[in-house]
Design a protein around this motif. Sequence first.
Motif, PDB file in Angstrom:
ATOM      1  N   ARG A  18      -4.045  -5.022   5.343  1.00  3.37           N
ATOM      2  CA  ARG A  18      -4.391  -5.759   4.128  1.00  3.37           C
ATOM      3  C   ARG A  18      -3.783  -5.165   2.998  1.00  3.37           C
ATOM      4  O   ARG A  18      -3.353  -6.111   1.859  1.00  3.37           O
ATOM      5  N   LYS A  41      -0.255  -6.417   2.773  1.00  4.01           N
ATOM      6  CA  LYS A  41       0.060  -7.773   2.580  1.00  4.01           C
ATOM      7  C   LYS A  41      -0.164  -8.174   1.129  1.00  4.01           C
ATOM      8  O   LYS A  41       0.270  -8.949   0.500  1.00  4.01           O
ATOM      9  N   GLU A  78       2.545  -9.695  -1.326  1.00  5.77           N
ATOM     10  CA  GLU A  78       2.111 -11.028  -1.906  1.00  5.77           C
ATOM     11  C   GLU A  78       2.138 -10.899  -3.619  1.00  5.77           C
ATOM     12  O   GLU A  78       2.247 -11.820  -4.251  1.00  5.77           O
TER      13      GLU A  78
END
Length: 423
Positions: A251, A254, A258
Amino acid sequence: MKNLKRMLFVSIVVALASQVSIGLVSSDFRVSAGIILYVIFLFYYEDLKPIPTGILSGIIVNLLRSILYYFTMGNFGHEILSFQIEILFYTFYAIIYYLLTNENNKKSINYIFLVMLISDFGANIIELLIRTIIGSSPFPWEITSTLFLVALVRSGITWLALNLFKYYKMLLIKEEHEERYKRLLWLTSQLKTEMYWMEKNMENIENVMSDSYRLFEMINTDEDKDSWGERSIGIARDIHEIKKENGLAIRGIKEITESELKDEKMSFKDIISILFETMKREIRRLNKNIELEIHMEENFYTSQHYYLMSIFRNLVMNSIDAIPDTQRDGKISIIHRIVDGEHAFMVSDNGSGIDEEGLEHIFSPGYSTKINYDTGEINRGLGLSIVKHIVEKQLEGSLKVSSTKGKGTTIYIYIPKHSLEVS
């Protein structure tokens, strides 16, 4: 349609610039600044066709001059024929330019200077020759030196403009690269933190594996039955903790990628350029004799540049691996076409190829034909599986494979325009 609109736009701009002109010999023969912009546009728009653009530019120059002459003089008169003859200048300039340039030299500014000089002088001579034939007058040899000087000046101005644009673009690219380097440094430092937790989990996984094997031995030997349940719960608890830690790390990665990788769009031309340079370096590193060719039909901007780079990188790396070290005529090509509203990509090589049985399993995760017989190491075989997932699930496209054992492999990819292009 897009190319036609661009060609029309270029022709109109060239026609407007052509109104800046001076007369030579008589009022009928003029030299203008329009051809300077014509070459600049050809240089920067790779998909612009020289001859059709030249002819269209000549026609619009003729129309614009005729209209302005009519509103100025109140009639057309014999000047209209003179304006029509000027179409020949742009036509022959375009033909000479096209014949003297190719994919290898059309981006060399110094070479383009020589092409411009020859095209300008040659087209002016041809136009002047036709004017003297129509007017039944002797050819004015005395102005050939002036025409050469005009060609030299216009070509020099264009050469200077192209170099100024080039260095300005390099400056912008340098600033952009510096900014990206700072972001990459920050991104790497954050990823290092997440990698620490993943490496820490490796120790926990080793401990769980050890505990699991110990429990297996105890069950096999029927040893200490009363502790089996507690040990099983302990193993499950440890696996849960590993899963939780791994989930947090994923997580975190990511969130980092992002939030930090905010490049909204990128041109396909730049993607291919980066891919070409990177793959050429990889080929040199592997000391293989492989020619890499890329043909692009039309440039476009996309927000899916990371996906495209991943697709092509995996496919090209597969092709590089498929070409034996001993092969002296290795070749990998990437061809891009627009077919029925889709972007069609063909990645092919002349490597070892895949047999029929291999083709049935080529997209299965873990399947691989690449084995290092010196070390016994097997490639993890995820490349084509990842490509298939990206193409079909992320980009709403399709792909197929054609291969002949001993002759090579070709991957065909079709992606709808709406899944790739952004304005």
